[in-house]
Design a protein around this motif. Structure first.
Motif, PDB file in Angstrom:
ATOM      1  N   MET A 120       3.712   3.232  -9.983  1.00  0.00           N
ATOM      2  CA  MET A 120       3.498   2.012  -9.203  1.00  0.00           C
ATOM      3  C   MET A 120       2.100   1.433  -9.403  1.00  0.00           C
ATOM      4  N   SER A 121       1.150   2.259  -9.814  1.00  0.00           N
ATOM      5  CA  SER A 121      -0.208   1.759 -10.031  1.00  0.00           C
ATOM      6  C   SER A 121      -0.277   0.775 -11.201  1.00  0.00           C
ATOM      7  N   ALA A 122       0.807   0.689 -11.987  1.00  0.00           N
ATOM      8  CA  ALA A 122       0.858  -0.288 -13.072  1.00  0.00           C
ATOM      9  C   ALA A 122       1.077  -1.704 -12.550  1.00  0.00           C
ATOM     10  N   PHE A 123       1.475  -1.834 -11.276  1.00  0.00           N
ATOM     11  CA  PHE A 123       1.769  -3.155 -10.707  1.00  0.00           C
ATOM     12  C   PHE A 123       0.540  -3.688  -9.958  1.00  0.00           C
ATOM     13  N   VAL A 125       0.858  -1.182   0.000  1.00  0.00           N
ATOM     14  CA  VAL A 125       0.000   0.000   0.000  1.00  0.00           C
ATOM     15  C   VAL A 125       0.893   1.231   0.000  1.00  0.00           C
ATOM     16  N   ILE A 126       0.618   2.168  -0.888  1.00  0.00           N
ATOM     17  CA  ILE A 126       1.327   3.446  -0.916  1.00  0.00           C
ATOM     18  C   ILE A 126       0.397   4.518  -0.373  1.00  0.00           C
ATOM     19  N   LYS A 138      -3.104   4.207 -16.984  1.00  0.00           N
ATOM     20  CA  LYS A 138      -4.563   4.275 -16.973  1.00  0.00           C
ATOM     21  C   LYS A 138      -5.088   5.410 -17.848  1.00  0.00           C
ATOM     22  N   GLY A 139      -4.173   6.058 -18.565  1.00  0.00           N
ATOM     23  CA  GLY A 139      -4.563   7.116 -19.483  1.00  0.00           C
ATOM     24  C   GLY A 139      -4.749   8.470 -18.836  1.00  0.00           C
TER      25      GLY A 139
END
Length: 341
Positions: A257-260, A239-240, A299-300
């Motif tokens: 990091m949200s790509a992971f 969690v970040i 996420k664009g």
């Protein structure tokens, strides 16, 4: 080498080393209030990268402030007018620097709750025996959940410091990585840390560089990939934690990091600052900077205006009065559910 490839190499180098990059491009013009105003307006008009996402009509801004310029005005008066004009961009990466002041816009966090209390963190979570490998503050919370507070992406990070941190965390069942009130710094540090959480090579973001004078003169997209580190890594649940004062590199980091799939963003929306600033110089010698790139995450989303968390959490005043950090406790509960599910 083509001109495009030359700009590509320069852009990649800047992007990887970014810490509000020291790049100066100065004019050879007369030093009068009007010439300084005109040069500033023209340079921003040609090179600023974020007019569209912010829906800013720069011609209207120039007109608004042009009448305030007088060649008999003092340096302090000129500084105030130029600083107020740049404030219209609502961008924390847009500044003028002088010997006596620094024009700035910090509305991206001053108008929002802080959602962070370091005194509670230090006294009730980190305690006396936490680890300090380099810039990181680390401890192991109950239920074998690792906790790391990282206050700034600015100081250089040594490989040995990262090895020490991730060796310390390797037996944890999950990790909370806290970047609340981290004002940013070097994108090279973003990459180094992200590589330690990488399960495989993934695209983190795409960025575009304002390469010409025309409104739509951008080079890109340039891919920003994260590859797994050769050192110790952590690929279990993470969690970040973020708040509005997570700015610049601290917006890049959660966006990347949200790509992971094993990473969850929690807390408040970040402050933004997704453009890389260049430094220029006015005829009178004052350095100024502004954003000349923009960044799109996987996420664009254009990250300039901030990254929304996956799970919104505020620091409760009631909890704060009891010495409890609501956001850390929510992260712990979330990770425990993940671990037991």
């Amino acid at each position: 080498m083509t001109a495009f490839m030359h700009r590509y190499i320069i852009a990649i180098a800047l992007f990887s080393q970014f810490s509000c990059a020291d790049i100066f491009m100065g004019p050879d013009l007369r030093d009068t209030p009007r010439s300084n105003f005109d040069y500033l307006c023209k340079t921003i008009e040609e090179r600023y990268s974020l007019f569209e996402i912010k829906n800013i009509d720069w011609d209207s801004v120039k007109t608004k402030y042009s009448d305030k310029i007088d060649n008999e005005m003092t340096r302090d008066e000129l500084f105030e007018v130029l600083g107020n004009m740049l404030g219209e961009l609502e961008d924390g990466h847009v500044n003028i620097d002088t010997d006596w002041d620094y024009a700035r816009n910090w509305d991206w966090y001053l108008d929002y709750p802080s959602n962070f209390n370091f005194n509670i963190l230090e006294r009730n979570y980190l305690g006396r025996k936490h680890w300090r490998p380099g810039p990181f503050l680390a401890t192991i919370l109950p239920d074998s959940i690792g906790y790391v507070y990282y206050a700034s992406f600015a100081p250089p990070i040594k490989a040995g410091e990262l090895n020490a941190l991730f060796d310390y965390l390797k037996n944890c069942k999950a990790v909370i990585f806290d970047i609340r009130s981290n004002g940013g710094g070097k994108l090279d540090n973003v990459r180094k840390i992200a590589e330690r959480f990488a399960d495989t090579t993934r695209l983190g973001a795409k960025f575009y560089y304002k390469s010409g004078k025309g409104k739509n003169d951008f080079d890109g997209p340039f891919d920003y990939e994260i590859k797994p580190s050769k050192g110790t890594r952590f690929t279990k649940n993470v969690v970040i934690l973020t708040n509005r004062k997570s700015y610049s590199a601290s917006t890049f980091f959660p966006a990347i990091m949200s790509a992971f799939p094993h990473v969850t963003l929690m807390g408040d929306k970040t402050g933004g600052g997704g453009g890389i600033p260049y430094y220029f110089e006015l005829p009178n010698g004052w350095p100024f900077r502004f954003s000349t790139t923009y960044t799109i995450d996987t996420k664009g989303r254009n990250i300039e205006l901030g990254i929304e968390p996956d799970i919104k959490v505020e620091l409760s005043p009631e909890d704060e009065a009891k010495g409890v950090d609501t956001m850390i406790e929510k992260a712990r509960a979330f990770l425990l559910e993940k671990m037991n599910g």
